[in-house]
Design a protein around this motif. Structure first.
Motif, PDB file in Angstrom:
ATOM      1  N   ARG A 396       1.401 -21.669   2.991  1.00 59.60           N
ATOM      2  CA  ARG A 396       1.127 -20.266   3.317  1.00 59.60           C
ATOM      3  C   ARG A 396       2.246 -19.669   4.170  1.00 59.60           C
ATOM      4  N   MET A 397       2.695 -20.451   5.142  1.00 62.07           N
ATOM      5  CA  MET A 397       3.770 -19.947   5.988  1.00 62.07           C
ATOM      6  C   MET A 397       5.063 -19.777   5.197  1.00 62.07           C
ATOM      7  N   ALA A 398       5.354 -20.714   4.313  1.00 68.71           N
ATOM      8  CA  ALA A 398       6.575 -20.615   3.515  1.00 68.71           C
ATOM      9  C   ALA A 398       6.535 -19.390   2.609  1.00 68.71           C
ATOM     10  N   PHE A 399       5.381 -19.116   2.052  1.00 64.97           N
ATOM     11  CA  PHE A 399       5.265 -17.947   1.185  1.00 64.97           C
ATOM     12  C   PHE A 399       5.457 -16.657   1.983  1.00 64.97           C
ATOM     13  N   LEU A 400       4.785 -16.556   3.126  1.00 61.64           N
ATOM     14  CA  LEU A 400       4.921 -15.354   3.948  1.00 61.64           C
ATOM     15  C   LEU A 400       6.351 -15.179   4.443  1.00 61.64           C
ATOM     16  N   GLN A 401       7.026 -16.289   4.728  1.00 59.85           N
ATOM     17  CA  GLN A 401       8.424 -16.194   5.146  1.00 59.85           C
ATOM     18  C   GLN A 401       9.286 -15.613   4.028  1.00 59.85           C
ATOM     19  N   SER A 402       9.003 -15.997   2.781  1.00 60.81           N
ATOM     20  CA  SER A 402       9.734 -15.440   1.643  1.00 60.81           C
ATOM     21  C   SER A 402       9.491 -13.943   1.517  1.00 60.81           C
ATOM     22  N   VAL A 403       8.268 -13.523   1.779  1.00 62.51           N
ATOM     23  CA  VAL A 403       7.961 -12.086   1.742  1.00 62.51           C
ATOM     24  C   VAL A 403       8.721 -11.363   2.842  1.00 62.51           C
ATOM     25  N   ARG A 404       8.763 -11.962   4.034  1.00 61.42           N
ATOM     26  CA  ARG A 404       9.441 -11.304   5.159  1.00 61.42           C
ATOM     27  C   ARG A 404      10.935 -11.157   4.900  1.00 61.42           C
ATOM     28  N   GLU A 405      11.538 -12.121   4.226  1.00 61.56           N
ATOM     29  CA  GLU A 405      12.973 -12.055   3.950  1.00 61.56           C
ATOM     30  C   GLU A 405      13.325 -10.928   2.990  1.00 61.56           C
ATOM     31  N   LEU A 406      12.346 -10.433   2.245  1.00 60.26           N
ATOM     32  CA  LEU A 406      12.596  -9.282   1.365  1.00 60.26           C
ATOM     33  C   LEU A 406      12.699  -7.982   2.153  1.00 60.26           C
ATOM     34  N   ASN A 407      12.198  -8.000   3.393  1.00 57.85           N
ATOM     35  CA  ASN A 407      12.195  -6.809   4.243  1.00 57.85           C
ATOM     36  C   ASN A 407      11.595  -5.611   3.505  1.00 57.85           C
ATOM     37  N   PRO A 408      10.361  -5.725   3.009  1.00 56.75           N
ATOM     38  CA  PRO A 408       9.773  -4.655   2.198  1.00 56.75           C
ATOM     39  C   PRO A 408       9.364  -3.457   3.044  1.00 56.75           C
ATOM     40  N   ASP A 409       9.155  -2.351   2.379  1.00 58.07           N
ATOM     41  CA  ASP A 409       8.646  -1.169   3.082  1.00 58.07           C
ATOM     42  C   ASP A 409       7.168  -1.313   3.414  1.00 58.07           C
ATOM     43  N   LEU A 410       6.433  -2.048   2.598  1.00 58.44           N
ATOM     44  CA  LEU A 410       4.994  -2.216   2.826  1.00 58.44           C
ATOM     45  C   LEU A 410       4.547  -3.523   2.186  1.00 58.44           C
ATOM     46  N   VAL A 411       3.628  -4.216   2.879  1.00 55.91           N
ATOM     47  CA  VAL A 411       2.985  -5.406   2.333  1.00 55.91           C
ATOM     48  C   VAL A 411       1.477  -5.168   2.332  1.00 55.91           C
ATOM     49  N   GLY A 529     -24.409  -9.135   4.821  1.00 56.79           N
ATOM     50  CA  GLY A 529     -24.092  -9.384   6.218  1.00 56.79           C
ATOM     51  C   GLY A 529     -23.098 -10.494   6.470  1.00 56.79           C
ATOM     52  N   GLN A 530     -22.472 -11.031   5.425  1.00 55.76           N
ATOM     53  CA  GLN A 530     -21.504 -12.100   5.576  1.00 55.76           C
ATOM     54  C   GLN A 530     -20.151 -11.658   5.018  1.00 55.76           C
ATOM     55  N   PRO A 531     -19.037 -12.025   5.680  1.00 58.91           N
ATOM     56  CA  PRO A 531     -17.727 -11.577   5.205  1.00 58.91           C
ATOM     57  C   PRO A 531     -17.346 -12.230   3.892  1.00 58.91           C
ATOM     58  N   VAL A 532     -16.727 -11.449   3.015  1.00 60.59           N
ATOM     59  CA  VAL A 532     -16.246 -11.934   1.727  1.00 60.59           C
ATOM     60  C   VAL A 532     -14.724 -11.895   1.682  1.00 60.59           C
ATOM     61  N   SER A 533     -14.139 -10.747   1.994  1.00 60.68           N
ATOM     62  CA  SER A 533     -12.686 -10.612   1.922  1.00 60.68           C
ATOM     63  C   SER A 533     -12.236  -9.508   2.861  1.00 60.68           C
ATOM     64  N   PHE A 534     -10.935  -9.374   3.012  1.00 62.37           N
ATOM     65  CA  PHE A 534     -10.372  -8.287   3.796  1.00 62.37           C
ATOM     66  C   PHE A 534      -9.097  -7.798   3.108  1.00 62.37           C
ATOM     67  N   CYS A 535      -8.761  -6.561   3.353  1.00 62.36           N
ATOM     68  CA  CYS A 535      -7.515  -5.970   2.861  1.00 62.36           C
ATOM     69  C   CYS A 535      -6.788  -5.368   4.057  1.00 62.36           C
ATOM     70  N   SER A 536      -5.502  -5.686   4.186  1.00 60.72           N
ATOM     71  CA  SER A 536      -4.738  -5.225   5.347  1.00 60.72           C
ATOM     72  C   SER A 536      -3.355  -4.764   4.909  1.00 60.72           C
ATOM     73  N   LEU A 537      -2.733  -3.932   5.737  1.00 62.26           N
ATOM     74  CA  LEU A 537      -1.402  -3.381   5.468  1.00 62.26           C
ATOM     75  C   LEU A 537      -0.447  -3.823   6.564  1.00 62.26           C
ATOM     76  N   TRP A 538       0.798  -4.128   6.152  1.00 57.67           N
ATOM     77  CA  TRP A 538       1.786  -4.611   7.100  1.00 57.67           C
ATOM     78  C   TRP A 538       3.154  -4.019   6.793  1.00 57.67           C
ATOM     79  N   LYS A 539       3.919  -3.803   7.859  1.00 58.80           N
ATOM     80  CA  LYS A 539       5.303  -3.354   7.735  1.00 58.80           C
ATOM     81  C   LYS A 539       6.184  -4.206   8.636  1.00 58.80           C
ATOM     82  N   PRO A 540       7.397  -4.504   8.205  1.00 56.30           N
ATOM     83  CA  PRO A 540       8.315  -5.252   9.075  1.00 56.30           C
ATOM     84  C   PRO A 540       8.773  -4.370  10.225  1.00 56.30           C
TER      85      PRO A 540
END
Length: 545
Positions: A396-411, A529-540
């Motif tokens: 998971r960390m390796a994948f997120l690191q690959s995303v960060r290296e793209l320096n995207p406008d939005l994740v 009443g129980q969590p299923v999933s979440f959706c979040s937005l991120w920017k570098p």
């Protein structure tokens, strides 16, 4: 591979019609909402849109003929133990299992008494009752037992979850190398497991298959006779890869129509991409390119809505919209694979041409910049949905690191919300129990979504979801994902008010047990009443230039 279509100069201006997606789906199914005339503010029309048009054959998919196959009777040597220890079904009297696990010793201690669970209004007291009803496995093709709760047993707001009370002790017994207890629980599970019953029977069937597979690799395998009465599932039970492409596409669209499991995160993601485009237009009145990197599980179903909205936004659509499908860059997992021969690119390109949108679709096997053919001046959005939670923490960390290296406008990051998962000891029983709990929510919600009825589409999506029991990774809570993203140099971006309100309106078309809970910079989807999933937005911290 690159597929590209540009606008046709001879084509007349496209007019929005109710059947505008029939071309994309080869005149078979339409699932794009008509609310796109005002996609993120006309909440009333969102609540009532139709995702697809059913013809007579498609309508018949929800009807199955009842089976006339008699239910097998277990061998005489095990009948007494099984019938005395089985949980009570919903077919005649609404009863529940006691909350404590069932053991052979308890059965013997109570003689001829049959165990009955507490009444729904008094859950947890675990009574025994004379002359109780003998549980029965539902016959193949049996329809659900009612509509209000999707065919699940129990009454009021309480629910019977007897399958986990059998599966989890069995997993513990396998780990403890207790063959007699494993033998007993496997026979009980085989008596009740059914791929066509309610959510409990189906969970028992999928869990039984997983446990027998795991048992075969342990040192007590030779000491346990695995039941073969057919309560479990065959290894070739339906899943995405083994499904015929036409049924696969129908299952995707039908599932989006009846359940918000993926539909709501897709709606939030599309709205956020439009939001990012609007904010960027303050600096560039008409950006040259919009580049979306798709690392998800929608298999094309998510994107027609976005493409239609792009043509209707103020200021016009970008000169070029690029969609790069990079699913191979993420670890495989449930819902990630498609059957051989399925390709949504040609349908999506034809649809884009019909609405005069310049669309290009690429395939990438990694997130390397060269593989993605990144270009300066484009708005880069990485849409990662339900793919990063597979594999171990290092993956998971390796994948997120690959995303960060793209320096995207939005994740856009959407994942299953495992709540407190990750706090266990990492043992097989602990991880199996957490996966079984997640699968229960899926099966319980699909039972309500399909009104308890069985059909080919339901079997396909449930069979694919059951692969979670065999995965390596364990779903983590939203906070754990937030720690990773912040540690890699991202900051969370809030959803726009229009996007949240549109999602709320969309949720109203589904079962009333669903709810949406905005929390900080994320939106959570909850079931009963129980969590299923979440959706979040991120920017570098440093955006692309």
């Amino acid at each position: 591979m690159t597929l590209e279509e540009g606008p046709d100069s001879d084509q007349t201006t496209y007019h929005h019609q109710h059947h505008h997606l029939l071309d994309w789906l080869e005149d078979s199914i339409s699932f794009i909402p008509s609310f796109l005339d005002d996609p993120y503010s006309n909440t009333e029309s969102i609540a009532g849109y139709e995702w697809w048009t059913q013809d007579q054959d498609q309508a018949n998919l929800l009807q199955t003929a009842p089976s006339t196959t008699p239910i097998a009777v277990p061998p005489a040597t095990t009948t007494t133990t099984i019938t005395q220890s089985l949980p009570q079904p919903e077919f005649s009297k609404k009863r529940k299992l006691p909350t404590s696990p069932i053991t052979p010793n308890k059965v013997a201690a109570h003689g001829n008494q049959r165990r009955t669970g507490p009444d729904a209004s008094n859950e947890g007291n675990g009574k025994f009752e004379e002359d109780g009803d003998i549980p029965q496995k539902p016959a193949s093709g049996r329809k659900g037992q009612g509509k209000g709760n999707g065919g699940n047993s129990g009454s009021g707001n309480k629910e019977v979850r007897w399958a986990e009370h059998l599966l989890n002790p069995c997993a513990t017994a396998i780990e403890a190398a207790n063959p007699s207890r494993v033998q007993h629980l496997l026979y009980v599970l085989d008596e009740l497991a059914s791929p066509s019953g309610d959510a409990n029977h189906r969970l028992a069937a999928y869990g039984l298959r997983t446990l027998t597979h795991h048992l075969s690799s342990t040192r007590i395998a030779a000491a346990v006779n695995v039941p073969t009465r057919g309560g479990g599932l065959a290894d070739d039970s339906p899943c995405f890869v083994s499904t015929e492409p036409k049924l696969f596409r129908s299952a995707l669209i039908k599932f989006h129509d009846v359940s918000p499991w993926f539909a709501l995160p897709n709606s939030l993601a599309n709205a956020s991409i439009l939001q990012a485009l609007t904010l960027d237009s303050n600096q560039r009145p008409r950006p040259l390119h919009l580049h979306v990197v798709d690392i998800g599980v929608s298999h094309g179903v998510q994107w027609p809505t976005l493409l239609e909205a792009l043509t209707r936004r103020q200021g016009g659509a970008p000169a070029l919209v690029r969609l790069t499908v990079a699913g191979a860059a993420a670890p495989p997992g449930p819902f990630s694979a498609a059957p051989p021969g399925y390709d949504f690119s040609s349908h999506l390109l034809r649809y884009a041409k019909s609405i005069d949108l310049n669309l290009r679709i690429d395939q990438a096997d990694s997130l390397a910049p060269r593989s993605l053919s990144l270009a300066s001046g484009e708005i880069l959005v990485v849409c990662a949905q339900f793919r990063m939670g597979h594999g171990g923490p290092d993956d998971r960390m390796a994948f997120l690191q690959s995303v960060r290296e793209l320096n995207p406008d939005l994740v856009v990051l959407s994942e299953v919300d495992g709540g407190r998962a990750g706090d266990g000891d990492g043992s097989f029983p602990a991880e199996f129990g957490r996966r079984a709990e997640l699968l229960w929510r899926f099966l319980d919600s699909t039972s309500a979504a399909f009104k308890g009825r069985d059909c080919a589409e339901r079997r396909v999506v449930e069979g694919e979801a059951a692969r979670v029991l065999e995965g390596r990774g364990v779903a983590e809570g939203r906070e754990r994902w937030r720690e990773r993203m912040v540690g890699l140099g991202f900051w969370d971006e809030g959803f726009g008010e229009e996007a949240v309100e549109a999602a709320r309106a969309l949720l109203r078309k589904y079962d009333g047990n669903w709810e949406m809970r905005p929390a900080e910079a994320a939106v959570g989807l909850w079931w009963k009443g129980q969590p299923v999933s979440f959706c979040s937005l991120w920017k570098p911290h440093t955006g692309r230039q």
